[in-house]
Design an enzyme around this catalytic site. Sequence first.
Site, PDB file in Angstrom:
ATOM      1  N   CYS A  56     -31.781 -14.277 -15.814  1.00  0.00           N
ATOM      2  CA  CYS A  56     -31.905 -14.322 -14.342  1.00  0.00           C
ATOM      3  C   CYS A  56     -30.683 -14.988 -13.716  1.00  0.00           C
ATOM      4  O   CYS A  56     -30.177 -14.537 -12.678  1.00  0.00           O
ATOM      5  CB  CYS A  56     -33.149 -15.101 -13.928  1.00  0.00           C
ATOM      6  SG  CYS A  56     -34.667 -14.354 -14.496  1.00  0.00           S
TER       7      CYS A  56
HETATM    8  C1  BEZ Z   1     -34.332 -14.740 -18.807  1.00  0.00           C
HETATM    9  O1  BEZ Z   1     -34.101 -14.659 -17.614  1.00  0.00           O
HETATM   10  O2  BEZ Z   1     -33.469 -15.071 -19.606  1.00  0.00           O
HETATM   11  C2  BEZ Z   1     -35.705 -14.411 -19.341  1.00  0.00           C
HETATM   12  C3  BEZ Z   1     -36.823 -14.709 -18.591  1.00  0.00           C
HETATM   13  C4  BEZ Z   1     -38.076 -14.410 -19.099  1.00  0.00           C
HETATM   14  C5  BEZ Z   1     -38.212 -13.794 -20.357  1.00  0.00           C
HETATM   15  C6  BEZ Z   1     -37.073 -13.488 -21.070  1.00  0.00           C
HETATM   16  C7  BEZ Z   1     -35.804 -13.788 -20.572  1.00  0.00           C
END
Ligand code: BEZ
Length: 235
Positions: A56
């Site tokens: 994110c």
């Molecule tokens: C991420 O943003 O890295 C992420 C968030 C939730 C699950 C897997 C990855």
Amino acid sequence: MPRSLVFSFTSCNIYNSQFIFLISSINHLTIYVKGTYESFRWGILFSHPSDFTPVCTTELARVMNLLPEFKKRNVKVIGLSCDSISSHTEWCKDIKCYGGYNEEYKFPYPIIADNDRALARKLEMMDMDELDPAGIPLTARAVFIVDPNKKFRLSFLYPATTGRNFDEILRVLDSLQLTDKAKVATPVDWKMGDDCMVLPTLPEDQVTKVFPQGVTVVPLPSGKNYLKKTSCPKI
Ligand code: BEZ
């Protein structure tokens, strides 16, 4: 057409703006944010599983770097993540750092604080295969594109574990904006400036008038002349 969204009226907290209302009927989505977004043209809503997660952070930084490209296309962006405004405020410092901006830089776009995932559930953005430590499905990486008539034009839904390609989102915007104005469709892997396809629904007797620059019919084993290419119209 994207899948239908049916809900009536929602308001929620938002980081970097006052508040937002989303109003939808089938295939229409209005994103209204008090203040800056009152007269937006195109709009993109993109969602995130949660704050302080690696993928994110890279995505939000990329959107920040691409803002001039969105502006060129007359598009306003709004993020959504399932944490509070105070969490977003802290997280934005990381996003700015990752995107190459210093701390004084004002974070440039709003992020909805969907703490309880109420909005994500309403908008059908949940990833039922990725659960948080409490066993609750995470919000998926959705992209909703809304046109100036508030019509819901496109949705992508990526799993939480796969970061999106924002070059593809710009490419799709280019295609939507071009095909709204010209009687063409854009073929596989098309990029702005590449040849386009003559709309197969355009009557044969209008093709030369609509495309004075010329049309190439691609010969195919079927003998049908439905695959017609033309140079990219200027819009
Ligand atoms: C991420 O943003 O890295 C992420 C968030 C939730 C699950 C897997 C990855």
